[in-house]
Design an enzyme around this catalytic site. Structure first.
Site, PDB file in Angstrom:
ATOM      1  CE  LYS A 120      -1.731   3.100   1.858  1.00  0.00           C
ATOM      2  NZ  LYS A 120      -1.411   4.484   1.439  1.00  0.00           N
ATOM      3  CB  SER A 142       4.169  10.357  10.677  1.00  0.00           C
ATOM      4  OG  SER A 142       2.849   9.863  10.582  1.00  0.00           O
ATOM      5  CB  CYS A 145      13.138   8.912   8.348  1.00  0.00           C
ATOM      6  SG  CYS A 145      14.103   7.561   7.709  1.00  0.00           S
TER       7      CYS A 145
HETATM    8  P1  NAD Z   1       2.392   9.125   7.026  1.00  0.00           P
HETATM    9  O1  NAD Z   1       2.461   8.504   8.374  1.00  0.00           O
HETATM   10  O2  NAD Z   1       1.494  10.276   6.821  1.00  0.00           O
HETATM   11  O3  NAD Z   1       1.964   8.030   5.925  1.00  0.00           O
HETATM   12  C1  NAD Z   1       2.601   6.791   5.828  1.00  0.00           C
HETATM   13  C2  NAD Z   1       1.610   5.777   5.272  1.00  0.00           C
HETATM   14  O4  NAD Z   1       0.520   5.659   6.184  1.00  0.00           O
HETATM   15  C3  NAD Z   1       1.027   6.158   3.933  1.00  0.00           C
HETATM   16  O5  NAD Z   1       0.934   5.015   3.127  1.00  0.00           O
HETATM   17  C4  NAD Z   1      -0.347   6.702   4.284  1.00  0.00           C
HETATM   18  O6  NAD Z   1      -1.302   6.476   3.276  1.00  0.00           O
HETATM   19  C5  NAD Z   1      -0.709   5.941   5.532  1.00  0.00           C
HETATM   20  N1  NAD Z   1      -1.542   6.725   6.464  1.00  0.00           N
HETATM   21  C6  NAD Z   1      -1.476   8.062   6.668  1.00  0.00           C
HETATM   22  N2  NAD Z   1      -2.399   8.435   7.591  1.00  0.00           N
HETATM   23  C7  NAD Z   1      -3.043   7.320   7.980  1.00  0.00           C
HETATM   24  C8  NAD Z   1      -4.087   7.053   8.915  1.00  0.00           C
HETATM   25  N3  NAD Z   1      -4.649   8.030   9.623  1.00  0.00           N
HETATM   26  N4  NAD Z   1      -4.488   5.788   9.073  1.00  0.00           N
HETATM   27  C9  NAD Z   1      -3.932   4.795   8.354  1.00  0.00           C
HETATM   28  N5  NAD Z   1      -2.941   4.985   7.450  1.00  0.00           N
HETATM   29  C10 NAD Z   1      -2.494   6.228   7.266  1.00  0.00           C
HETATM   30  O7  NAD Z   1       3.906   9.479   6.622  1.00  0.00           O
HETATM   31  P2  NAD Z   1       4.411  10.282   5.341  1.00  0.00           P
HETATM   32  O8  NAD Z   1       4.045  11.715   5.512  1.00  0.00           O
HETATM   33  O9  NAD Z   1       4.012   9.588   4.107  1.00  0.00           O
HETATM   34  O10 NAD Z   1       5.987  10.089   5.491  1.00  0.00           O
HETATM   35  C11 NAD Z   1       6.795  10.939   6.251  1.00  0.00           C
HETATM   36  C12 NAD Z   1       7.022  10.365   7.635  1.00  0.00           C
HETATM   37  O11 NAD Z   1       7.617   9.074   7.524  1.00  0.00           O
HETATM   38  C13 NAD Z   1       8.007  11.169   8.459  1.00  0.00           C
HETATM   39  O12 NAD Z   1       7.523  11.210   9.776  1.00  0.00           O
HETATM   40  C14 NAD Z   1       9.300  10.376   8.380  1.00  0.00           C
HETATM   41  O13 NAD Z   1      10.188  10.556   9.454  1.00  0.00           O
HETATM   42  C15 NAD Z   1       8.759   8.999   8.363  1.00  0.00           C
HETATM   43  N6  NAD Z   1       9.722   8.070   7.807  1.00  0.00           N
HETATM   44  C16 NAD Z   1      10.358   7.226   8.658  1.00  0.00           C
HETATM   45  C17 NAD Z   1      11.303   6.359   8.181  1.00  0.00           C
HETATM   46  C18 NAD Z   1      12.000   5.425   9.101  1.00  0.00           C
HETATM   47  O14 NAD Z   1      12.667   4.550   8.604  1.00  0.00           O
HETATM   48  N7  NAD Z   1      11.875   5.540  10.402  1.00  0.00           N
HETATM   49  C19 NAD Z   1      11.617   6.341   6.807  1.00  0.00           C
HETATM   50  C20 NAD Z   1      10.933   7.199   5.956  1.00  0.00           C
HETATM   51  C21 NAD Z   1       9.982   8.064   6.470  1.00  0.00           C
END
Ligand code: NAD
Length: 513
Positions: free
Chosen positions: A190, A243, A298
């Site tokens: 997804k 996140s 990240c």
């Molecule tokens: P996000 O959490 O908004 O989204 C990530 C995924 O979750 C997406 O596929 C999205 O569709 C889904 N999602 C979003 N809101 C949701 C909800 N309420 N319920 C269910 N699913 C939901 O993150 P983003 O904005 O796409 O990515 C950036 C974030 O990811 C930053 O916080 C970054 O630090 C983090 N990140 C972490 C790593 C790591 O390895 N720790 C790596 C890359 C990015």
């Protein structure tokens, strides 16, 4: 994400003109029928480029059914054949690097050099997975008791799912699916709804590499698709990167439903600079690691912690480098830093500049003053904030943009305390010429990945990636050996082949001596 999903969707003229990005289910492109879609932007122009289908629970169920049907034959496929297929995937991704990178630039906005770097680091995980026969070797103990041998094997889980963030639309899926399918699982991806196209090119390459239908599936979508994944009894494990609030939700919901979950969250990565460090080298590293990919990594350095009297020369050296950072669209070959992913995100990042100034920090460089900030794309120039304090809102939150904060502390101990008190624990780095200090830092830093004179210590694919504290929920880190452990479960077999003539009834508890 929810903002996009909840925005009323125009299915009229605009929707008809733009292409719609579909799902990939059972080995083919599958148009969505939920009636829900979201817009996909070109961040460099600020204009909507496409729509993406948002899966309903039924559509997720169809993908799970395809993956479940493919599982028995795939897990029974010989290791040699699975390895051969992994080598083919490796060759095809390598061949199509530029095409994948092009999709990343178009929908995420990262400049081509950065996009190609993402594909290269993703490819490493496919290379690692080509070694699957060796990785799945178990242990064997002969004669644990007279005529009895014991051995351990690792078997796949079944249907597993990966939910990925916008910032690495190719690499993070590769972190997951390479090991998952090499181990014999079938996989449902997804992707982020902000930049979903790379997932489909990857699906096509896998099909071309002879991955059987149903082994790899893509469902596009938002929370509806995610919630069905978390709920579906046939899905045995979920890998998530995104996140922290969502990572926590995924972990809690998935584990409550009996699934194995690894959920990687956000970060606030500190780079400590000790007084003996080479200032020029530290400044180069800070600028590269803070502003690369517009800070949307990240593992980006978001805070420089200047120890002792290093603050003034270090801030001066960073400041001196900023005007040379070329911000522009991926179509400009000289551009080093592209736009942010959406207008909302760009504005949120920019809002921290006023918050920091109001709280008493010093805004040394303000990205809103960059000429490109006024253009239609979601651009923001580079920003530098000095004299940040631990209670400032800009420090307490993950900004995830081209904003570098500087904190000044008196001693090494104060610097380590900042790192260890922070709720996140993804990566951290120390810049010094003192080996003893570096070793002490490695020993006591509460973070999953530590760099010594390396600002972005993303582990190579044969180690595993993961943070501590609020940066990871779950037990196993992602990819590498822990990825293989995550996607398999152990089975221990105790065997004997006695002469039936020696057989007798014995109700005592089996002894080994
Ligand atoms: P996000 O959490 O908004 O989204 C990530 C995924 O979750 C997406 O596929 C999205 O569709 C889904 N999602 C979003 N809101 C949701 C909800 N309420 N319920 C269910 N699913 C939901 O993150 P983003 O904005 O796409 O990515 C950036 C974030 O990811 C930053 O916080 C970054 O630090 C983090 N990140 C972490 C790593 C790591 O390895 N720790 C790596 C890359 C990015």
């Amino acid at each position: 994400m929810t903002e996009i999903a909840e925005r009323p969707i125009d299915m009229g003229a605009e929707g008809a003109d733009l292409g719609v990005i579909p799902h990939w289910i059972g080995g083919q492109l599958t148009a969505g029928h939920s009636g829900r879609r979201g817009p996909v932007y070109n961040p460099a122009t600020g204009r909507q480029a496409k729509w993406v289908d948002f899966a309903s629970a039924d559509e997720v169920d169809a993908a799970v059914a395809a993956a479940a049907a493919a599982f028995p034959a795939w897990r029974a496929t010989s290791l040699s054949r699975r390895t051969e297929i992994m080598f083919r995937i490796r060759a095809l991704v390598d061949e199509r690097r530029k095409d994948i990178a092009g999709l990343l630039t178009a929908e995420h906005g990262k400049v081509p050099s950065d996009a190609l770097g993402e594909v290269a680091r993703g490819l490493e995980n496919i290379e690692f997975a080509t070694g699957i026969p060796n990785l799945l070797k178990g242990g064997y103990s002969e004669q644990v008791s007279t005529g009895i041998d014991v051995y351990q094997i690792r078997q796949p889980l079944g249907v597993v799912a990966g939910i990925t963030p916008f910032n690495f639309p190719a690499m993070v899926p590769m972190w997951m699916f390479a090991n998952a399918i090499a181990c014999g699982n079938t996989f449902i991806l997804k992707p982020s709804e902000k930049d979903p196209s790379a997932s489909l090119l990857i699906a096509e390459l896998l099909a071309e590499a002879d991955v059987p239908k149903g082994v790899f599936n893509v469902v596009q979508g938002d929370k509806v698709a995610v919630d069905r994944i978390l709920d579906h009894p046939e899905i045995k494990a979920v890998s998530f990167v995104g996140s922290t609030p969502i990572a926590k939700y995924i972990y809690e919901t998935g584990t409550r439903n009996g699934k194995r979950v690894q959920a990687l969250g956000g970060a606030k990565n500190h780079m400590i600079v000790l007084p003996d460090a080479d200032i020029g080298m530290a400044a180069d590293a800070a600028v590269s690691a803070a502003y690369g990919s517009s800070g949307e990594r990240c593992m980006a350095v978001s805070v420089v912690v200047a120890v002792g009297d290093v603050g003034d020369p270090l801030v001066a050296a960073i400041k001196e480098r900023l005007p040379k950072v070329r911000v522009g669209p991926g179509s400009d070959p000289a551009a080093e830093m592209g736009p942010l992913v959406t207008r909302e995100h760009r504005d949120k990042v920019a809002s921290y500049l006023d918050k920091a100034a109001d709280a008493g920090a010093t805004v040394v460089a303000d990205g809103r003053q960059a000429e490109i900030y006024g253009e239609d794309g979601f651009f923001l120039g580079v920003s530098l904030i000095d004299n940040v304090q631990a209670d400032h809102e800009s420090y307490r939150n993950e900004i995830f943009g081209p904003v570098l904060e500087v904190m000044r502390v008196a001693t090494y101990e104060d610097a380590v305390k900042l790192v260890n008190d922070n709720p996140y624990g993804n990566g951290t780095a120390i810049f010094t010429r003192d080996g003893g200090a570096a070793r002490q830092f490695q020993f006591e830093a509460q973070a999953g990945m530590v760099g010594i004179n390396v600002p972005i210590p993303v582990p190579v694919a044969y180690y595993s990636f993961g943070g501590w504290k609020d940066s990871l929920f779950g037990d196993l880190h992602m990819y590498g050996p822990e990825g293989v452990a995550f996607y398999t479960r152990g089975k221990v077999v105790t065997a004997r082949w006695p002469d039936p003539g020696t057989s007798k009834v014995d109700l005592g508890f089996p002894r080994t001596r």
